[in-house]
Design an enzyme around this catalytic site. Structure first.
Site, PDB file in Angstrom:
ATOM      1  N   GLY A  64     -12.234 -20.514  40.578  1.00  0.00           N
ATOM      2  CA  GLY A  64     -12.933 -20.424  41.860  1.00  0.00           C
ATOM      3  C   GLY A  64     -14.424 -20.170  41.699  1.00  0.00           C
ATOM      4  N   CYS A  65     -14.872 -20.144  40.456  1.00  0.00           N
ATOM      5  CA  CYS A  65     -16.294 -19.979  40.176  1.00  0.00           C
ATOM      6  C   CYS A  65     -16.851 -21.371  39.873  1.00  0.00           C
ATOM      7  CB  CYS A  65     -16.466 -19.073  38.952  1.00  0.00           C
ATOM      8  SG  CYS A  65     -17.539 -17.688  39.231  1.00  0.00           S
ATOM      9  N   GLU A  66     -17.949 -21.732  40.524  1.00  0.00           N
ATOM     10  CA  GLU A  66     -18.553 -23.047  40.300  1.00  0.00           C
ATOM     11  C   GLU A  66     -19.070 -23.158  38.865  1.00  0.00           C
ATOM     12  OE1 GLU A  66     -22.283 -24.549  42.370  1.00  0.00           O
ATOM     13  OE2 GLU A  66     -20.693 -25.073  43.772  1.00  0.00           O
ATOM     14  N   SER A  67     -19.689 -22.101  38.377  1.00  0.00           N
ATOM     15  CA  SER A  67     -20.146 -22.053  36.985  1.00  0.00           C
ATOM     16  C   SER A  67     -18.983 -21.545  36.151  1.00  0.00           C
ATOM     17  CB  SER A  67     -21.296 -21.072  36.812  1.00  0.00           C
ATOM     18  OG  SER A  67     -22.072 -20.995  37.953  1.00  0.00           O
TER      19      SER A  67
END
Length: 149
Positions: A64-67
């Protein structure tokens, strides 16, 4: 999901945070404009130790983290400790802030931690993009998931 001991950072990495990180949080809170806050978040990220490549494993990735972000957890003497890293400097700084707020706390304190309120207090609300905000919530959720394992 169980991890072999070889895939977890050494216990010595799960330690109270440096004074520099704690001071970094104060610098962010006291910065008078968004550009200065952003700069201080980036500087805070630089103060956070980096994980070596062997620990940048998919099993430790925060979903759920873009990075890309990695999170490890240990309970030591009844207190909760995390080691985390990201390939994005701003995310690494935000991780640093989360660690300042939670490192060495009890599981109960961490479960009750309100990241939205914390970022309000630091003057960061409304400044982060929706994807960054979602990533932050994903990190807090991942921390809480570790506490229930």
């Amino acid at each position: 999901m169980s991890m072999s001991p070889a895939s977890t950072p050494a216990e010595s990495l799960f330690e109270p945070l440096s004074e520099a990180l704690i001071q970094g949080e104060k610098l962010i809170a006291n910065a008078t404009n968004w550009q200065e806050k952003y700069r201080q978040i980036m500087l805070l990220g630089k103060k956070l130790p980096s994980l070596s490549a062997e620990f940048r494993q998919e099993s430790a990735q925060v979903k759920g983290c873009e990075s890309q972000a990695w999170l490890y957890h240990r309970t030591i003497n009844g207190k909760e400790y995390f080691v985390a890293d990201s390939d994005a400097r701003i995310v690494k700084g935000l991780i640093g802030l989360l660690l300042v707020a939670t490192q060495g706390q009890s599981a109960e304190v961490i479960r009750q931690f309100d990241v939205t309120e914390y970022f309000n207090q630091l003057g960061l609300s409304g400044q982060l993009s929706p994807s960054r905000t979602n990533g932050l919530h994903a990190l807090v959720q991942a921390m809480n998931d570790h506490l229930t394992r």
